[in-house]
Design a protein around this motif. Structure first.
Motif, short mmCIF file in Angstrom:
data_model
loop_
_atom_site.label_atom_id
_atom_site.label_comp_id
_atom_site.label_asym_id
_atom_site.label_seq_id
_atom_site.Cartn_x
_atom_site.Cartn_y
_atom_site.Cartn_z
N ASP A 8 7.16 -1.05 -0.52
CA ASP A 8 7.70 -2.08 0.36
C ASP A 8 7.53 -3.43 -0.33
O ASP A 8 6.41 -3.89 -0.53
N SER A 9 8.63 -4.06 -0.70
CA SER A 9 8.56 -5.32 -1.44
C SER A 9 7.91 -6.46 -0.65
O SER A 9 7.44 -7.43 -1.24
N SER A 10 7.84 -6.35 0.66
CA SER A 10 7.20 -7.40 1.46
C SER A 10 5.69 -7.21 1.53
O SER A 10 4.97 -8.12 1.94
N GLY A 11 5.21 -6.03 1.17
CA GLY A 11 3.78 -5.75 1.23
C GLY A 11 3.26 -5.45 2.61
O GLY A 11 2.06 -5.26 2.81
N GLY A 12 4.13 -5.37 3.58
CA GLY A 12 3.71 -5.15 4.96
C GLY A 12 3.56 -3.71 5.38
O GLY A 12 3.03 -3.41 6.43
N ALA A 13 4.04 -2.79 4.54
CA ALA A 13 3.97 -1.37 4.88
C ALA A 13 4.04 -0.56 3.59
O ALA A 13 3.88 -1.09 2.51
N GLY A 14 4.28 0.71 3.72
CA GLY A 14 4.44 1.56 2.54
C GLY A 14 3.15 1.75 1.76
O GLY A 14 2.05 1.72 2.32
N LEU A 15 3.30 1.97 0.48
CA LEU A 15 2.16 2.29 -0.37
C LEU A 15 1.07 1.23 -0.37
O LEU A 15 -0.11 1.55 -0.40
#
Length: 58
Positions: A8-15
């Motif tokens: 997630d490029s926003s850093g709000g979710a994902g890895l």
């Protein structure tokens, strides 16, 4: 622990969030990225899955 998922490029979710949570439990992580996203905290505009063989070779 193996973490499989999208970046997630926003850093709000994902890895990024998965690794933070797991690390807070003092567990070491390894990562297999399966997709890249273009997004903000409010919306996802693109998802780019990685080739299956590339993920498998990790």
């Amino acid at each position: 622990m193996l973490v499989v998922g999208g970046s997630d490029s926003s850093g709000g979710a994902g890895l990024v969030r998965d690794i933070e949570t797991i690390s807070s439990l003092d567990v070491r992580t390894c990562v297999a990225v399966t997709a890249l996203t273009v997004q903000t905290h409010n919306a996802v505009s693109e998802v780019h899955p990685l080739q299956a063989q590339l993920v498998a070779d990790c």
